[in-house]
Design an enzyme around this catalytic site. Structure first.
Site, PDB file in Angstrom:
ATOM      1  N   LYS A  75      -5.401  29.776 -11.235  1.00 17.53           N
ATOM      2  CA  LYS A  75      -5.153  30.635 -10.062  1.00 17.53           C
ATOM      3  C   LYS A  75      -4.318  29.831  -9.073  1.00 17.53           C
ATOM      4  CE  LYS A  75      -9.057  33.837  -9.797  1.00 17.53           C
ATOM      5  NZ  LYS A  75     -10.218  34.271  -8.996  1.00 17.53           N
TER       6      LYS A  75
ATOM      7  N   LYS B 154     -16.583  25.773 -16.158  1.00 19.24           N
ATOM      8  CA  LYS B 154     -15.445  26.551 -15.659  1.00 19.24           C
ATOM      9  C   LYS B 154     -14.476  26.843 -16.805  1.00 19.24           C
ATOM     10  CE  LYS B 154     -12.297  27.895 -12.305  1.00 19.24           C
ATOM     11  NZ  LYS B 154     -11.810  27.799 -10.953  1.00 19.24           N
TER      12      LYS B 154
ATOM     13  N   GLU C  38     -10.203  37.545 -14.723  1.00 15.21           N
ATOM     14  CA  GLU C  38     -11.339  38.081 -13.954  1.00 15.21           C
ATOM     15  C   GLU C  38     -11.565  39.569 -14.173  1.00 15.21           C
ATOM     16  OE1 GLU C  38     -11.699  36.119 -10.098  1.00 15.21           O
ATOM     17  OE2 GLU C  38     -12.904  37.800  -9.402  1.00 15.21           O
TER      18      GLU C  38
ATOM     19  N   GLU D 169     -20.151  24.082  -5.006  1.00 12.23           N
ATOM     20  CA  GLU D 169     -19.669  24.715  -6.254  1.00 12.23           C
ATOM     21  C   GLU D 169     -20.441  24.167  -7.461  1.00 12.23           C
ATOM     22  OE1 GLU D 169     -17.764  27.239  -6.099  1.00 12.23           O
ATOM     23  OE2 GLU D 169     -16.794  27.021  -4.146  1.00 12.23           O
TER      24      GLU D 169
ATOM     25  N   HIS E 183     -17.611  34.050   2.086  1.00 13.02           N
ATOM     26  CA  HIS E 183     -16.307  34.302   2.719  1.00 13.02           C
ATOM     27  C   HIS E 183     -16.477  35.065   4.031  1.00 13.02           C
ATOM     28  CE1 HIS E 183     -14.007  33.785  -1.323  1.00 13.02           C
ATOM     29  NE2 HIS E 183     -14.119  32.652  -0.678  1.00 13.02           N
TER      30      HIS E 183
ATOM     31  N   ASN F  91     -17.844  33.852  -8.563  1.00 10.85           N
ATOM     32  CA  ASN F  91     -17.863  34.254  -7.150  1.00 10.85           C
ATOM     33  C   ASN F  91     -19.273  34.279  -6.564  1.00 10.85           C
ATOM     34  OD1 ASN F  91     -15.069  34.689  -7.013  1.00 10.85           O
ATOM     35  ND2 ASN F  91     -15.303  36.688  -7.998  1.00 10.85           N
TER      36      ASN F  91
ATOM     37  N   HIS G 212     -20.014  33.780  -2.908  1.00 13.75           N
ATOM     38  CA  HIS G 212     -18.730  33.813  -2.203  1.00 13.75           C
ATOM     39  C   HIS G 212     -18.489  35.100  -1.409  1.00 13.75           C
ATOM     40  CE1 HIS G 212     -18.092  30.228  -4.527  1.00 13.75           C
ATOM     41  NE2 HIS G 212     -16.868  30.053  -4.071  1.00 13.75           N
TER      42      HIS G 212
ATOM     43  N   ARG H 273     -15.514  36.255 -15.478  1.00 14.28           N
ATOM     44  CA  ARG H 273     -15.033  35.266 -14.494  1.00 14.28           C
ATOM     45  C   ARG H 273     -15.585  35.554 -13.096  1.00 14.28           C
ATOM     46  NH1 ARG H 273      -9.016  32.379 -14.131  1.00 14.28           N
ATOM     47  NH2 ARG H 273      -9.511  31.101 -12.332  1.00 14.28           N
TER      48      ARG H 273
ATOM     49  N   ARG I 187      11.895  30.710 -12.416  1.00 15.32           N
ATOM     50  CA  ARG I 187      11.012  31.629 -13.172  1.00 15.32           C
ATOM     51  C   ARG I 187       9.889  30.915 -13.917  1.00 15.32           C
ATOM     52  NH1 ARG I 187      15.943  34.320 -13.833  1.00 15.32           N
ATOM     53  NH2 ARG I 187      15.938  36.215 -12.560  1.00 15.32           N
TER      54      ARG I 187
ATOM     55  N   HIS J 211     -15.992  25.798   4.323  1.00 19.80           N
ATOM     56  CA  HIS J 211     -16.122  26.551   3.071  1.00 19.80           C
ATOM     57  C   HIS J 211     -17.424  26.206   2.334  1.00 19.80           C
ATOM     58  CE1 HIS J 211     -14.931  28.711  -0.508  1.00 19.80           C
ATOM     59  NE2 HIS J 211     -15.219  27.642  -1.224  1.00 19.80           N
TER      60      HIS J 211
HETATM   61  N1  LIG Z   1      -7.262  28.052  -7.386  1.00 20.91           N
HETATM   62  C1  LIG Z   1      -8.553  28.140  -7.384  1.00 20.91           C
HETATM   63  O1  LIG Z   1      -9.183  28.533  -8.383  1.00 20.91           O
HETATM   64  C2  LIG Z   1      -9.315  27.730  -6.155  1.00 20.91           C
HETATM   65  C3  LIG Z   1     -10.720  27.628  -6.193  1.00 20.91           C
HETATM   66  C4  LIG Z   1     -11.385  27.185  -5.041  1.00 20.91           C
HETATM   67  C5  LIG Z   1     -10.659  26.856  -3.904  1.00 20.91           C
HETATM   68  N2  LIG Z   1      -9.297  26.974  -3.905  1.00 20.91           N
HETATM   69  C6  LIG Z   1      -8.516  26.609  -2.715  1.00 20.91           C
HETATM   70  O2  LIG Z   1      -8.719  25.224  -2.457  1.00 20.91           O
HETATM   71  C7  LIG Z   1      -8.400  24.974  -1.092  1.00 20.91           C
HETATM   72  C8  LIG Z   1      -9.387  23.979  -0.528  1.00 20.91           C
HETATM   73  O3  LIG Z   1      -9.256  22.772  -1.261  1.00 20.91           O
HETATM   74  P1  LIG Z   1      -9.871  21.389  -0.767  1.00 20.91           P
HETATM   75  O4  LIG Z   1     -11.245  21.624  -0.237  1.00 20.91           O
HETATM   76  O5  LIG Z   1      -9.683  20.420  -1.852  1.00 20.91           O
HETATM   77  O6  LIG Z   1      -8.996  21.040   0.526  1.00 20.91           O
HETATM   78  P2  LIG Z   1      -7.660  20.181   0.746  1.00 20.91           P
HETATM   79  O7  LIG Z   1      -6.752  20.255  -0.393  1.00 20.91           O
HETATM   80  O8  LIG Z   1      -7.124  20.597   2.072  1.00 20.91           O
HETATM   81  O9  LIG Z   1      -8.216  18.685   0.869  1.00 20.91           O
HETATM   82  C9  LIG Z   1      -9.096  18.362   1.907  1.00 20.91           C
HETATM   83  C10 LIG Z   1      -8.630  17.129   2.705  1.00 20.91           C
HETATM   84  O10 LIG Z   1      -8.890  15.969   1.950  1.00 20.91           O
HETATM   85  C11 LIG Z   1      -7.712  15.146   1.882  1.00 20.91           C
HETATM   86  N3  LIG Z   1      -7.812  14.436   0.607  1.00 20.91           N
HETATM   87  C12 LIG Z   1      -7.706  14.959  -0.622  1.00 20.91           C
HETATM   88  N4  LIG Z   1      -8.011  14.052  -1.558  1.00 20.91           N
HETATM   89  C13 LIG Z   1      -8.291  12.903  -0.907  1.00 20.91           C
HETATM   90  C14 LIG Z   1      -8.704  11.612  -1.330  1.00 20.91           C
HETATM   91  N5  LIG Z   1      -8.967  11.322  -2.599  1.00 20.91           N
HETATM   92  N6  LIG Z   1      -8.881  10.667  -0.379  1.00 20.91           N
HETATM   93  C15 LIG Z   1      -8.693  10.956   0.935  1.00 20.91           C
HETATM   94  N7  LIG Z   1      -8.352  12.176   1.399  1.00 20.91           N
HETATM   95  C16 LIG Z   1      -8.157  13.132   0.485  1.00 20.91           C
HETATM   96  C17 LIG Z   1      -6.579  16.100   2.023  1.00 20.91           C
HETATM   97  O11 LIG Z   1      -5.428  15.474   2.499  1.00 20.91           O
HETATM   98  C18 LIG Z   1      -7.149  17.106   3.017  1.00 20.91           C
HETATM   99  O12 LIG Z   1      -6.980  16.629   4.329  1.00 20.91           O
HETATM  100  C19 LIG Z   1      -8.392  26.314  -0.391  1.00 20.91           C
HETATM  101  O13 LIG Z   1      -7.070  26.647  -0.071  1.00 20.91           O
HETATM  102  C20 LIG Z   1      -8.936  27.290  -1.431  1.00 20.91           C
HETATM  103  O14 LIG Z   1      -8.379  28.581  -1.311  1.00 20.91           O
HETATM  104  C21 LIG Z   1      -8.625  27.387  -5.011  1.00 20.91           C
END
Ligand SMILES: NC(=O)c1ccc[n+]([C@@H]2O[C@H](COP(=O)([O-])OP(=O)(O)OC[C@H]3O[C@@H](n4cnc5c(N)ncnc54)[C@H](O)[C@@H]3O)[C@@H](O)[C@H]2O)c1
Length: 367
Positions: free
Chosen positions: A147, A227, A237, A189, A252, A245, A248, A241, A125, A264
């Site tokens: 999030k 942020k 949101e 971003e 998207h 977007n 986006h 917040r 939990r 992305h």
């Molecule tokens: N929670 C939120 O507010 C929020 C906001 C925006 C995006 N997201 C989410 O984030 C995700 C995308 O995140 P991302 O772009 O970071 O992708 P990711 O986490 O898949 O990382 C991208 C790649 O980089 C590699 N990697 C990460 N750090 C590294 C480093 N320092 N050195 C070498 N390789 C490294 C990872 O293994 C992966 O292959 C999506 O799922 C999206 O929905 C969430």
């Protein structure tokens, strides 16, 4: 470590520090103790296969100075951000005897942050977790704001929670190992933050080399501040917040219509070009600022990727967006660089007709 900056996030559910400094991972145990009240009973680091290989053991060694520490890996990639992986991780936590006073460390990009945060929010939990973001996107965006979530058969991030971390530890030096192709997800971003809330940031980025980690690092604390400020005022949101977007809704739709062949960051660049055009068309984004945004976004050289996209697909995906109400699309749109438009001085959600949406796509495809 050279110097460290602290940014405070204070959403109503809990406030926490975001510590930013090159080399912070070398003294991560003391950084953790600085930001949390008591030592956890045990620590479980969750990392994807790539990040675990590069940074996992080093970090586990650091944390084991405080308490029993384990490293839990999952295969890298968005396709593994799902309930099955979450369930496997939770079962590993249980086998390791992690109790309610344990701590999860989300070490990685946005995929890891969302997934590990989600597991932390439902395991027994809810147990404490911290974020150690390692992609530019995660350092300026996804690690802050609470999030969490996983993807499902019926869409991205369809199961999730709002669950804030105890702290966020940002070490920009890890970006040196990040593949260059991943940078645009973060820079898109960062430019968005400039447009929605900080003209100086936008000006700085306009003059920076957007391919250079050394140049980009300087702007990370500023982005975290923006942020943090937004999510502190509107955690769930309700209104403000939603300005995060910007770019986006169209972005998207572009990602989905291209069957994710457009990444992305590229999609958000195209999305800001389209939504900036809409803001100008509706009469609130001035010509000069519109042009300045266009120059920066075109430097990414991605507009040709939009040419083959079909209007009908884009419209279908945009209409499926979470912000559509009674069939009308709603978007957050700028009125100048550094400030977003409010409808009747209140709502940041502006109604956009299908006709204006389609013409914005024509515009992007004509560039
Ligand atoms: N929670 C939120 O507010 C929020 C906001 C925006 C995006 N997201 C989410 O984030 C995700 C995308 O995140 P991302 O772009 O970071 O992708 P990711 O986490 O898949 O990382 C991208 C790649 O980089 C590699 N990697 C990460 N750090 C590294 C480093 N320092 N050195 C070498 N390789 C490294 C990872 O293994 C992966 O292959 C999506 O799922 C999206 O929905 C969430």
């Amino acid at each position: 470590m050279t110097s460290m900056e602290t940014v405070k996030a204070s959403p109503p559910s809990s406030s926490y520090d975001i510590l930013i400094g090159d080399g912070i991972l070398r003294s991560v145990s003391s950084a953790l103790l600085r930001t949390t009240e008591k030592s956890p009973s045990s620590i479980a680091i969750i990392a994807d296969s790539n990040v675990a290989r590069r940074y996992g053991s080093r970090l586990a060694g650091q944390f084991s100075k405080i308490t029993k520490t384990n490293l839990l890996r999952f295969p890298a990639g968005e396709k593994n951000k799902n309930l099955r992986t979450a369930s496997i991780l939770a079962s590993k936590l249980s086998k390791l005897g992690v109790d309610r006073y344990g701590l999860i460390v989300a070490l990685g990009g946005g995929v890891t942050g969302d997934l590990a945060g989600f597991v932390a929010s439902i395991y027994k939990r809810g147990i404490a977790y911290i974020q150690i973001p390692t992609t530019l996107l995660a350092q300026v965006d996804s690690s802050i704001g609470g999030k969490t979530g996983v993807d499902t058969d019926w869409g991205k991030n369809q199961l999730g929670t709002f669950y804030q971390p105890k702290c966020v530890l940002v070490d920009p030096s890890v970006l040196l190992t990040l593949p260059k192709s991943q940078l645009i997800n973060g820079t898109a971003e960062m430019i968005k933050y400039g447009v929605i809330g900080d003209k100086n940031l936008f000006d700085g980025l306009s003059n920076a080399d957007l391919q250079s980690v050394r140049d980009l690092k300087k702007f990370i604390p500023n982005c975290c501040k923006i942020k943090a400020e937004i999510i502190s005022k509107d955690e769930r949101e309700e209104n403000l917040r939603s300005i995060l977007n910007y770019g986006h809704t169209v972005g998207h739709a572009i990602e989905a219509a291209s069957q994710y062949s457009i990444g992305h960051g590229e999609a958000i660049v195209l999305g800001m070009l389209a939504e900036g055009w809409i803001a100008r068309e509706l009469g609130f984004f001035g010509e000069d600022d519109f042009e300045r945004q266009k120059v920066v976004l075109q430097s990414f050289d991605v507009t040709r990727k939009a040419v083959k996209l079909r209007q009908s697909d884009l419209l279908r995906f945009a209409r499926a967006d979470k912000k559509v109400a009674s069939g009308v699309m709603r978007m957050s749109l700028p009125e100048r660089i550094g400030a977003m438009h409010r409808d009747s001085k209140v709502s940041y959600q502006i109604s956009v007709t299908s006709d204006v949406f389609s013409r914005s796509i024509h515009y992007v495809q004509s560039l």
